[in-house]
Design a protein around this motif. Sequence first.
Motif, PDB file in Angstrom:
ATOM      1  N   ASP A  31      28.102 130.193 -81.011  1.00 42.08           N
ATOM      2  CA  ASP A  31      29.698 130.471 -81.011  1.00 42.08           C
ATOM      3  C   ASP A  31      30.131 131.940 -81.471  1.00 42.08           C
ATOM      4  N   SER A  32      31.311 132.253 -80.822  1.00 41.61           N
ATOM      5  CA  SER A  32      31.750 133.589 -81.254  1.00 41.61           C
ATOM      6  C   SER A  32      31.002 134.745 -80.989  1.00 41.61           C
ATOM      7  N   ARG A  33      29.957 134.737 -79.792  1.00 42.64           N
ATOM      8  CA  ARG A  33      29.103 135.751 -79.603  1.00 42.64           C
ATOM      9  C   ARG A  33      29.486 136.137 -78.050  1.00 42.64           C
ATOM     10  N   TRP A  34      29.674 137.520 -77.971  1.00 49.22           N
ATOM     11  CA  TRP A  34      29.847 137.962 -76.448  1.00 49.22           C
ATOM     12  C   TRP A  34      28.718 139.053 -76.245  1.00 49.22           C
ATOM     13  N   LEU A  35      28.500 139.326 -74.966  1.00 51.46           N
ATOM     14  CA  LEU A  35      27.639 140.396 -74.546  1.00 51.46           C
ATOM     15  C   LEU A  35      28.370 141.731 -74.646  1.00 51.46           C
ATOM     16  N   SER A  36      27.924 142.509 -75.248  1.00 52.31           N
ATOM     17  CA  SER A  36      28.140 143.990 -75.750  1.00 52.31           C
ATOM     18  C   SER A  36      27.479 144.990 -74.955  1.00 52.31           C
ATOM     19  N   GLY A  37      27.937 145.903 -74.412  1.00 56.76           N
ATOM     20  CA  GLY A  37      26.955 147.253 -74.083  1.00 56.76           C
ATOM     21  C   GLY A  37      27.744 148.489 -74.179  1.00 56.76           C
ATOM     22  N   GLY A  38      26.583 149.519 -73.881  1.00 57.07           N
ATOM     23  CA  GLY A  38      27.127 150.874 -74.083  1.00 57.07           C
ATOM     24  C   GLY A  38      27.362 151.269 -75.540  1.00 57.07           C
ATOM     25  N   ARG A  39      26.501 150.634 -76.335  1.00 59.15           N
ATOM     26  CA  ARG A  39      26.643 150.667 -77.836  1.00 59.15           C
ATOM     27  C   ARG A  39      25.672 151.925 -78.316  1.00 59.15           C
ATOM     28  N   LYS A  40      25.896 152.658 -79.239  1.00 62.74           N
ATOM     29  CA  LYS A  40      25.108 153.353 -80.117  1.00 62.74           C
ATOM     30  C   LYS A  40      23.943 154.019 -79.155  1.00 62.74           C
ATOM     31  N   ASN A  41      23.019 154.505 -79.953  1.00 61.45           N
ATOM     32  CA  ASN A  41      21.787 155.055 -79.275  1.00 61.45           C
ATOM     33  C   ASN A  41      22.010 155.678 -77.953  1.00 61.45           C
ATOM     34  N   ASN A  42      22.876 156.705 -77.667  1.00 61.61           N
ATOM     35  CA  ASN A  42      23.159 157.284 -76.512  1.00 61.61           C
ATOM     36  C   ASN A  42      23.871 156.323 -75.725  1.00 61.61           C
ATOM     37  N   ASN A  43      24.567 155.229 -75.857  1.00 63.79           N
ATOM     38  CA  ASN A  43      25.226 154.560 -75.360  1.00 63.79           C
ATOM     39  C   ASN A  43      24.339 153.303 -74.528  1.00 63.79           C
ATOM     40  N   GLN A  44      23.194 153.189 -74.938  1.00 61.31           N
ATOM     41  CA  GLN A  44      22.023 152.493 -74.159  1.00 61.31           C
ATOM     42  C   GLN A  44      21.837 151.227 -74.792  1.00 61.31           C
ATOM     43  N   LEU A  45      22.552 150.519 -76.073  1.00 63.01           N
ATOM     44  CA  LEU A  45      22.025 149.441 -76.659  1.00 63.01           C
ATOM     45  C   LEU A  45      23.113 148.404 -76.225  1.00 63.01           C
ATOM     46  N   VAL A  46      22.322 147.009 -75.979  1.00 67.76           N
ATOM     47  CA  VAL A  46      22.940 145.864 -75.507  1.00 67.76           C
ATOM     48  C   VAL A  46      22.743 144.804 -76.515  1.00 67.76           C
ATOM     49  N   TYR A  47      23.769 144.123 -77.027  1.00 68.67           N
ATOM     50  CA  TYR A  47      23.462 143.031 -77.938  1.00 68.67           C
ATOM     51  C   TYR A  47      24.652 141.997 -77.731  1.00 68.67           C
ATOM     52  N   THR A  48      24.417 141.016 -78.576  1.00 66.58           N
ATOM     53  CA  THR A  48      25.785 140.074 -78.577  1.00 66.58           C
ATOM     54  C   THR A  48      26.323 140.404 -80.075  1.00 66.58           C
ATOM     55  N   ASP A  49      27.731 140.188 -80.035  1.00 63.79           N
ATOM     56  CA  ASP A  49      28.321 140.349 -81.340  1.00 63.79           C
ATOM     57  C   ASP A  49      29.732 139.663 -81.245  1.00 63.79           C
ATOM     58  N   ASN A  50      30.299 139.406 -82.470  1.00 65.39           N
ATOM     59  CA  ASN A  50      31.754 138.586 -82.536  1.00 65.39           C
ATOM     60  C   ASN A  50      32.908 139.652 -82.136  1.00 65.39           C
ATOM     61  N   HIS A  51      33.385 139.690 -80.860  1.00 66.63           N
ATOM     62  CA  HIS A  51      34.390 140.434 -80.354  1.00 66.63           C
ATOM     63  C   HIS A  51      35.351 140.267 -81.110  1.00 66.63           C
ATOM     64  N   LEU A  52      35.958 139.244 -81.822  1.00 65.92           N
ATOM     65  CA  LEU A  52      37.120 138.763 -82.566  1.00 65.92           C
ATOM     66  C   LEU A  52      36.641 138.766 -84.123  1.00 65.92           C
ATOM     67  N   GLY A  53      35.476 139.296 -84.405  1.00 64.04           N
ATOM     68  CA  GLY A  53      35.334 139.537 -85.815  1.00 64.04           C
ATOM     69  C   GLY A  53      35.909 140.714 -86.582  1.00 64.04           C
ATOM     70  N   SER A  54      36.581 141.689 -86.247  1.00 66.20           N
ATOM     71  CA  SER A  54      37.075 142.684 -86.969  1.00 66.20           C
ATOM     72  C   SER A  54      37.827 143.646 -86.049  1.00 66.20           C
ATOM     73  N   ASP A  55      38.752 144.350 -86.457  1.00 66.13           N
ATOM     74  CA  ASP A  55      39.517 145.319 -85.934  1.00 66.13           C
ATOM     75  C   ASP A  55      38.728 146.237 -84.875  1.00 66.13           C
ATOM     76  N   TYR A  56      37.736 146.669 -85.360  1.00 72.85           N
ATOM     77  CA  TYR A  56      36.682 147.620 -85.084  1.00 72.85           C
ATOM     78  C   TYR A  56      36.198 147.080 -83.633  1.00 72.85           C
ATOM     79  N   GLU A  57      35.809 145.920 -83.663  1.00 72.75           N
ATOM     80  CA  GLU A  57      35.376 145.193 -82.413  1.00 72.75           C
ATOM     81  C   GLU A  57      36.524 144.836 -81.488  1.00 72.75           C
ATOM     82  N   LEU A  58      37.567 144.514 -81.900  1.00 77.13           N
ATOM     83  CA  LEU A  58      38.755 144.206 -81.009  1.00 77.13           C
ATOM     84  C   LEU A  58      39.209 145.598 -80.301  1.00 77.13           C
ATOM     85  N   GLU A  59      38.998 146.763 -80.889  1.00 77.17           N
ATOM     86  CA  GLU A  59      39.354 147.962 -80.402  1.00 77.17           C
ATOM     87  C   GLU A  59      38.416 148.360 -79.559  1.00 77.17           C
ATOM     88  N   GLY A  60      37.099 147.810 -79.582  1.00 76.99           N
ATOM     89  CA  GLY A  60      36.171 148.223 -78.390  1.00 76.99           C
ATOM     90  C   GLY A  60      35.899 147.197 -77.378  1.00 76.99           C
TER      91      GLY A  60
END
Length: 119
Positions: free
Chosen positions: A1-30
């Motif tokens: 639950d509460s996991r979404w596929l997230s891409g273009g992250r860190k490491n020269n925008n090459q990382l892909v992982y799942t994260d809680n999109h609703l878990g923080s203001d930082y993630e909501l802004e992203g």
Amino acid sequence: DSRWLSGGRKNNNQLVYTDNHLGSDYELEGRPHYEWIVRTSPGDGSRTAKETNEGICVNYGDTLYLQVNNLDNRWLSGGRGNGKEGVGSFDHLGSKEEKNKKRGYEWIMRASPGDGSRP
């Protein structure tokens, strides 16, 4: 639950992982990190490029490209690393090496896993 596929992250925008999109203001802004543009071809790398098959339904068996919506020239790519188990967001059109990895950028719409072979 509460996991979404997230891409273009860190490491020269090459990382892909799942994260809680609703878990923080930082993630909501992203939010664009969690948005994927479904394409029937890679296009030209621009997120605003018109999809050649816009308005046509995706069907099981179709080959798709998933472009992350937070920056241009980043597509979901699989079969990465030594065990071919990794994923990342890379510039499919940025180098000859990446262009030669075409199948790693192709995703097949399926109703079930099947036997894993390509149609």
